[in-house]
Design an enzyme around this catalytic site. Structure first.
Site, mmCIF file in Angstrom:
data_model
loop_
_atom_site.group_PDB
_atom_site.id
_atom_site.type_symbol
_atom_site.label_atom_id
_atom_site.label_comp_id
_atom_site.label_asym_id
_atom_site.label_seq_id
_atom_site.Cartn_x
_atom_site.Cartn_y
_atom_site.Cartn_z
ATOM 1 N N ARG A 111 74.793 43.537 25.844
ATOM 2 C CA ARG A 111 75.716 44.316 26.674
ATOM 3 C C ARG A 111 77.129 44.188 26.119
ATOM 4 O O ARG A 111 77.496 43.169 25.538
ATOM 5 C CB ARG A 111 75.709 43.811 28.125
ATOM 6 C CG ARG A 111 74.489 44.232 28.921
ATOM 7 C CD ARG A 111 74.591 43.794 30.366
ATOM 8 N NE ARG A 111 74.524 42.359 30.519
ATOM 9 C CZ ARG A 111 75.560 41.564 30.678
ATOM 10 N NH1 ARG A 111 76.796 42.062 30.742
ATOM 11 N NH2 ARG A 111 75.404 40.263 30.803
ATOM 12 N N TYR A 120 70.969 49.574 23.293
ATOM 13 C CA TYR A 120 70.545 48.287 23.866
ATOM 14 C C TYR A 120 70.267 48.425 25.371
ATOM 15 O O TYR A 120 71.089 48.989 26.112
ATOM 16 C CB TYR A 120 71.612 47.200 23.612
ATOM 17 C CG TYR A 120 71.284 45.951 24.398
ATOM 18 C CD1 TYR A 120 70.220 45.136 24.002
ATOM 19 C CD2 TYR A 120 71.961 45.633 25.564
ATOM 20 C CE1 TYR A 120 69.862 44.018 24.753
ATOM 21 C CE2 TYR A 120 71.613 44.520 26.322
ATOM 22 C CZ TYR A 120 70.564 43.721 25.912
ATOM 23 O OH TYR A 120 70.207 42.637 26.664
ATOM 24 N N LYS A 127 71.479 47.676 35.192
ATOM 25 C CA LYS A 127 72.808 47.135 35.457
ATOM 26 C C LYS A 127 73.724 48.225 36.020
ATOM 27 O O LYS A 127 74.553 47.977 36.886
ATOM 28 C CB LYS A 127 73.404 46.553 34.174
ATOM 29 C CG LYS A 127 72.552 45.447 33.571
ATOM 30 C CD LYS A 127 72.359 44.309 34.532
ATOM 31 C CE LYS A 127 71.497 43.206 33.973
ATOM 32 N NZ LYS A 127 71.234 42.159 34.965
ATOM 33 N N CYS A 147 70.280 32.572 32.137
ATOM 34 C CA CYS A 147 70.369 31.199 32.667
ATOM 35 C C CYS A 147 69.073 30.801 33.371
ATOM 36 O O CYS A 147 69.065 29.865 34.176
ATOM 37 C CB CYS A 147 71.531 31.070 33.638
ATOM 38 S SG CYS A 147 73.118 31.008 32.809
ATOM 39 N N LYS A 204 66.729 32.912 35.272
ATOM 40 C CA LYS A 204 66.248 33.544 36.509
ATOM 41 C C LYS A 204 64.753 33.852 36.406
ATOM 42 O O LYS A 204 63.999 33.628 37.336
ATOM 43 C CB LYS A 204 67.031 34.828 36.811
ATOM 44 C CG LYS A 204 68.414 34.571 37.397
ATOM 45 C CD LYS A 204 68.974 35.751 38.174
ATOM 46 C CE LYS A 204 69.185 36.973 37.319
ATOM 47 N NZ LYS A 204 70.174 36.748 36.239
ATOM 48 N N ASP A 219 65.635 39.654 38.617
ATOM 49 C CA ASP A 219 66.999 39.977 38.165
ATOM 50 C C ASP A 219 67.888 40.597 39.240
ATOM 51 O O ASP A 219 69.079 40.335 39.255
ATOM 52 C CB ASP A 219 66.911 40.920 36.958
ATOM 53 C CG ASP A 219 68.225 41.023 36.193
ATOM 54 O OD1 ASP A 219 68.887 39.981 36.006
ATOM 55 O OD2 ASP A 219 68.600 42.143 35.781
ATOM 56 N N ARG A 268 64.460 40.791 23.402
ATOM 57 C CA ARG A 268 63.998 41.036 24.772
ATOM 58 C C ARG A 268 62.546 41.494 24.837
ATOM 59 O O ARG A 268 62.036 42.113 23.909
ATOM 60 C CB ARG A 268 64.862 42.135 25.400
ATOM 61 C CG ARG A 268 66.329 41.744 25.572
ATOM 62 C CD ARG A 268 66.501 40.864 26.753
ATOM 63 N NE ARG A 268 67.861 40.398 26.952
ATOM 64 C CZ ARG A 268 68.405 40.210 28.168
ATOM 65 N NH1 ARG A 268 67.719 40.484 29.251
ATOM 66 N NH2 ARG A 268 69.621 39.734 28.282
ATOM 67 N N ASN A 289 61.763 22.165 38.579
ATOM 68 C CA ASN A 289 62.751 22.712 39.511
ATOM 69 C C ASN A 289 62.144 22.869 40.913
ATOM 70 O O ASN A 289 62.859 23.024 41.901
ATOM 71 C CB ASN A 289 63.312 24.045 39.006
ATOM 72 C CG ASN A 289 64.149 23.844 37.749
ATOM 73 O OD1 ASN A 289 64.652 22.744 37.505
ATOM 74 N ND2 ASN A 289 64.292 24.883 36.939
HETATM 75 C C1 OXD Z 1 71.494 40.615 31.901
HETATM 76 C C2 OXD Z 1 70.109 41.118 31.920
HETATM 77 O O1 OXD Z 1 72.184 40.749 30.879
HETATM 78 O O2 OXD Z 1 69.433 40.961 32.953
HETATM 79 O O3 OXD Z 1 71.915 40.083 32.934
HETATM 80 O O4 OXD Z 1 69.652 41.720 30.934
HETATM 81 MN MN MN Z 2 70.548 40.102 34.577
#
Ligand code: OXD
Ligand code: MN
Length: 601
Positions: free
Chosen positions: A86, A216, A225, A269, A271, A294, A385, A512
């Site tokens: 991004r 991308y 997003k 991170c 998710k 997400d 990805r 976790n």
């Molecule tokens: C991000 C994604 O960049 O979910 O947050 O791809």
């Molecule tokens: Mn995301």
């Protein structure tokens, strides 16, 4: 491998299914006159169309078919090496005034921006096919569900949207014939994939997105997003709901008692790993199920928050994914998936750093060059990805499709912090929880272009995704809290705290579950917690650490509140709030003073 491909000529019966809504027809016609494509392809989402597009993408060298024995019905795509993440610096919120976009967004004046983008789009699809992709975000029978149409000149985008959204006839049907119905207009063109002509622009007041110059996913799958978060958050505030950068998971006890939690962590991170967690052996009988990895759209019903995942697929970071870190993700990407920017092995399989087993002796790296384990370059890009359908996930929650959503018991914030932040703590109440979210920070990752590993404030993990003024966004959170009577508890977690020698203190992944269990205990009214200046902390015996190879010292370090570190942390909070130029609500300024006062006691 190519991003840009010439026009395709489908046989009759494919690509000619025009919707009846006049507003859609007029808009497509307008974009057609501007971009001058060779032809227009109306997607209906059928299997026949899908097979045809896959075959064309392979023929045009946009996709490589992988070995069907290794990864059935799956494909590899390589993006332009200048286009792998991004681009926050080229992402704009084009509201009528700069103030509406606020201090955390790039703002650009709408009329000027439309005119600049129209200039770039003029004749941009010459010799290409203009695809029209109708889609819905949200379960088909949800009151939150939104309709979008994306125009694109990228066949890779069409094939990705087919995985990531409910695409085709279902959206056309939901929109119906009313030309005044609400729907999102998205225009995407690769142009010539030149970073100098790359802009991701949002016009929330017009429910419109224009994205040019990139291929991308995060910049061009406009459903994600752009619509579900940036435009979504703007609409959510206006309409009284929430659009958040959050996973949603279900957790069921051996006795069958189930809770749902939503968690906001910044990009890359963990998710997806958390949403697909497999509890360790010690937690036999506990089950974790995924609603989303997400994005969460949440509404209030009967004083309680209910969440749906608007998406239909996962667009996750590949490197580091393996049978130890995330077996359910491995199963989810084992077939019917698209891979972007991973390595290709000589037997037609995919490979990435951190995949189980030894590296291949030879592969083609993400740029298309020869690669061996001696190569200095990475075989897969750090932000490579997967795009995989949710239905591949063996632990997909049975209520994934529930239009009313799932009831949320707890909200978790978290980031990547080497120090200061304990493993877990709980806010004293909603307002304090909003403060925890508003002051969240994380070390940056490869999900966006720019330096990696720098601590940056990322409120509610929405810094790159909030489609309006962040001060109003904080106010919206506070206002939602006032409307709730069965209020979720709010927590903060940090899986990434480091000890001596820079080693991670916490094993993370499946373990976790131990933190999740404490969170659920708290939701069920357990009083196993100690009061600290920053919030409620688990006492040494409140966390179930049985069968975990972790010494007392590490546990102490994981839960430590170091007064000197927190002095600096609170100074950073102040600096961050001040940097926002007076938009932060008084309630949150006061929360900061209260934390400082608790430390002073
Ligand atoms: C991000 C994604 O960049 O979910 O947050 O791809
Ligand atoms: Mn995301």
């Amino acid at each position: 491998m190519k991003n840009i491909a010439p026009a395709i000529s489908p046989p009759s019966g494919i690509g000619d299914n025009k919707p009846a809504n006049q507003a859609v027809l007029d808009w497509v016609h307008e974009v057609e006159l501007l971009t001058k494509p060779e032809n227009v392809f109306w997607c209906d989402g059928s299997d026949r169309e899908h097979q045809y597009l896959l075959q064309e993408a392979v023929r045009q060298n946009v996709l490589i078919k992988l070995n069907d024995q290794k990864v059935p019905r799956s494909y590899l795509h390589r993006s332009n090496p200048n286009d792998v993440a991004r681009v926050e610096q080229f992402t704009f919120i084009c509201t009528p005034t700069k103030e509406e976009a606020g201090p955390t967004n790039n703002w650009s004046e709408p009329a000027e921006t439309y005119s600049k983008l129209h200039g770039l789009l003029k004749g941009a699809m010459r010799g290409r096919t203009l695809f029209v992709v109708p889609y819905i975000m949200g379960p088909p029978d949800s009151p939150l569900t939104k309709v979008g149409f994306e125009i694109t000149d990228s066949i890779y985008v069409v094939l990705s949207m087919r995985i990531m959204t409910r695409m085709g006839a279902i959206a056309v049907k939901r929109l119906g014939h009313d030309p005044a119905a609400e729907w999102n207009r998205g225009v995407h063109s690769l142009l010539d994939v030149d970073p100098a002509r790359r802009f991701i622009c949002h016009f929330p007041q017009d429910n419109t997105i224009i994205s040019v110059g990139s291929g991308y996913g995060g910049n061009v799958l406009l459903s994600k997003k752009c619509l579900a978060l940036r435009i979504g958050s703007y609409l959510a505030r206006k309409q009284g709901w929430m659009a958040e950068h959050m996973l949603i998971l279900g957790i069921e006890s051996p006795e069958g008692k189930k809770h749902y939690v939503a968690a906001a962590f910044p990009s890359a991170c963990g998710k997806t790993n958390f949403a697909m967690l497999i509890p360790p052996k010690h937690f036999a009988g506990w089950k974790v199920t995924t609603v989303g990895d997400d994005i969460a759209w949440m509404q209030i019903r009967d004083g309680r928050l209910f969440a749906v995942n608007p998406e239909n697929g996962y667009f996750g970071v590949v490197p580091g994914t393996n049978y130890k870190s995330n077996p359910n993700a491995m199963k989810s990407i084992a077939h019917d998936s698209l891979y972007t920017n991973v390595a290709l092995t000589d037997d037609g399989d995919v490979w990435w750093e951190g995949k189980d087993g030894p590296p291949p002796k030879h592969a083609i790296d993400w740029r298309g060059n020869d690669w061996t384990p001696d190569s200095k370059e990475k075989a897969a890009h750090p932000n490579s990805r997967f795009t995989a359908p949710v239905r591949n996930n063996p632990v997909l929650d049975p209520d994934f499709e529930k239009g009313d959503g799932v009831p949320i018991s707890a909200i978790i914030f978290g980031g990547r912090r080497s120090n200061t932040m304990p493993l877990v703590f709980q806010s004293f109440d909603w307002e304090h929880g909003v403060y925890l979210g508003a002051t969240m920070a994380s070390e940056t990752t490869a999900a966006a272009t720019g330096a990696v590993g720098q601590v940056r404030r990322d409120p509610m993990a929405m810094l790159p995704f909030c489609g309006y003024n962040i001060g109003d966004y904080f106010r919206h959170w506070l206002a939602i809290g006032k409307r709730l009577t069965n209020t979720p508890l709010i927590f903060n977690v940090n899986w990434f705290r480091k000890g001596e020698g820079g080693k991670f203190l916490w094993p993370g992944f499946g373990d976790n579950m131990r933190v999740l269990k404490w969170i659920i205990d708290r939701c069920e009214g357990s009083n196993g917690a100690l009061k600290s200046p920053v919030g409620w902390l688990p006492g040494l015996h409140d966390l179930d650490l049985a069968e975990l190879d972790l010494d007392h010292k590490s546990v102490d370090e994981l839960l430590e509140i170091d007064h000197e570190d927190w002095k600096k942390e609170l100074a950073e909070h102040k600096k961050f709030f001040d940097s926002l130029g007076g938009v932060v609500p008084d309630e949150l300024m006061k929360q900061r003073e209260e934390v400082a006062a608790r430390f002073a006691k």
